[in-house]
Design an enzyme around this catalytic site. Structure first.
Site, PDB file in Angstrom:
ATOM      1  N   HIS A  19       0.885  -1.263   0.020  1.00 27.81           N
ATOM      2  CA  HIS A  19       0.090  -0.023   0.051  1.00 27.81           C
ATOM      3  C   HIS A  19       0.817   1.194  -0.133  1.00 27.81           C
ATOM      4  CE1 HIS A  19      -3.164  -2.516   2.348  1.00 27.81           C
ATOM      5  NE2 HIS A  19      -3.536  -2.424   1.048  1.00 27.81           N
ATOM      6  N   LYS A  43     -15.863  -8.189   4.888  1.00 29.64           N
ATOM      7  CA  LYS A  43     -14.531  -8.504   5.654  1.00 29.64           C
ATOM      8  C   LYS A  43     -15.113  -8.396   7.209  1.00 29.64           C
ATOM      9  CE  LYS A  43     -11.047  -7.498   2.115  1.00 29.64           C
ATOM     10  NZ  LYS A  43      -9.830  -6.766   1.785  1.00 29.64           N
ATOM     11  N   ARG A  93      -1.894  -6.304  -8.289  1.00 24.09           N
ATOM     12  CA  ARG A  93      -0.810  -7.012  -8.152  1.00 24.09           C
ATOM     13  C   ARG A  93      -0.868  -8.503  -8.972  1.00 24.09           C
ATOM     14  NH1 ARG A  93      -2.663  -8.725  -2.235  1.00 24.09           N
ATOM     15  NH2 ARG A  93      -4.389  -8.605  -3.449  1.00 24.09           N
ATOM     16  N   SER A 131      -2.793  -7.708   2.976  1.00 19.01           N
ATOM     17  CA  SER A 131      -3.256  -7.592   4.471  1.00 19.01           C
ATOM     18  C   SER A 131      -3.742  -9.023   5.006  1.00 19.01           C
ATOM     19  CB  SER A 131      -4.250  -6.650   4.481  1.00 19.01           C
ATOM     20  OG  SER A 131      -3.950  -5.271   4.122  1.00 19.01           O
TER      21      SER A 131
END
Length: 166
Positions: A19, A43, A93, A131
């Site tokens: 990040h 989440k 990514r 994360s």
């Protein structure tokens, strides 16, 4: 660069060096970058919203044209309009990120056709960092040095010292 304002959003649970790389790179491309911290309704949060915001603010404090904004609920495009943002900034990514982001961009464009989305490819060395993997390492008290900013390490160490459940 004149007048270009970016918004990079996420749940940052926690903020990672991936990040941070995106934020730093965006800070060179835009006059100002807002980093919007959101809750993701899909989440279960690991860190509280307040702790995530605190760690993120500490992590970006050396970047003069970056401001962290808390937007616990709502849509990124609504925050973008409120802040007069010209571009949404998204990181990629891998192809899974691309597929997810393509769907997200479709709806963002429908809701705010005047706000462009730009994509930055993750630095090759940082692509594996997520994360969710960091949360797993933290849960098992494995080392996270080199994967997250010092602000996250400090918070995890403090929680471990107090033997608090994270």
């Amino acid at each position: 660069m004149s007048g270009k304002i970016g918004l990079y959003t996420g749940s940052f649970d926690p903020v990672t060096n991936g990040h941070m790389d995106m934020i730093k790179r965006a800070s060179h491309l835009f006059e100002h970058v807002y980093v919007g911290i959101f809750n993701n309704p899909n989440k279960q949060s690991f860190f509280t919203f307040e702790l995530r915001a605190q760690m993120l603010r500490e992590a970006v404090c050396a970047l003069p044209n970056v401001t962290v904004v808390s937007a616990e609920h709502g849509l990124a495009v609504d925050l973008a309009r409120e802040l007069s943002v010209t571009h949404l900034i998204r990181g990629l990514r891998n192809t899974a990120d691309f597929d997810y982001e393509a769907g997200l961009e479709y709806f963002n464009h429908r809701l705010a056709p005047d706000i462009e989305t730009i994509y930055l490819m993750a630095n090759h060395d940082l692509q594996p960092i997520s994360s969710s993997r960091i949360r797993e390492l933290i849960a098992f008290r494995a080392p996270i040095t080199g994967l997250v900013p010092q602000a996250v390490i400090n918070q995890v160490e403090k929680m471990n010292e107090n033997n608090k459940k994270i």
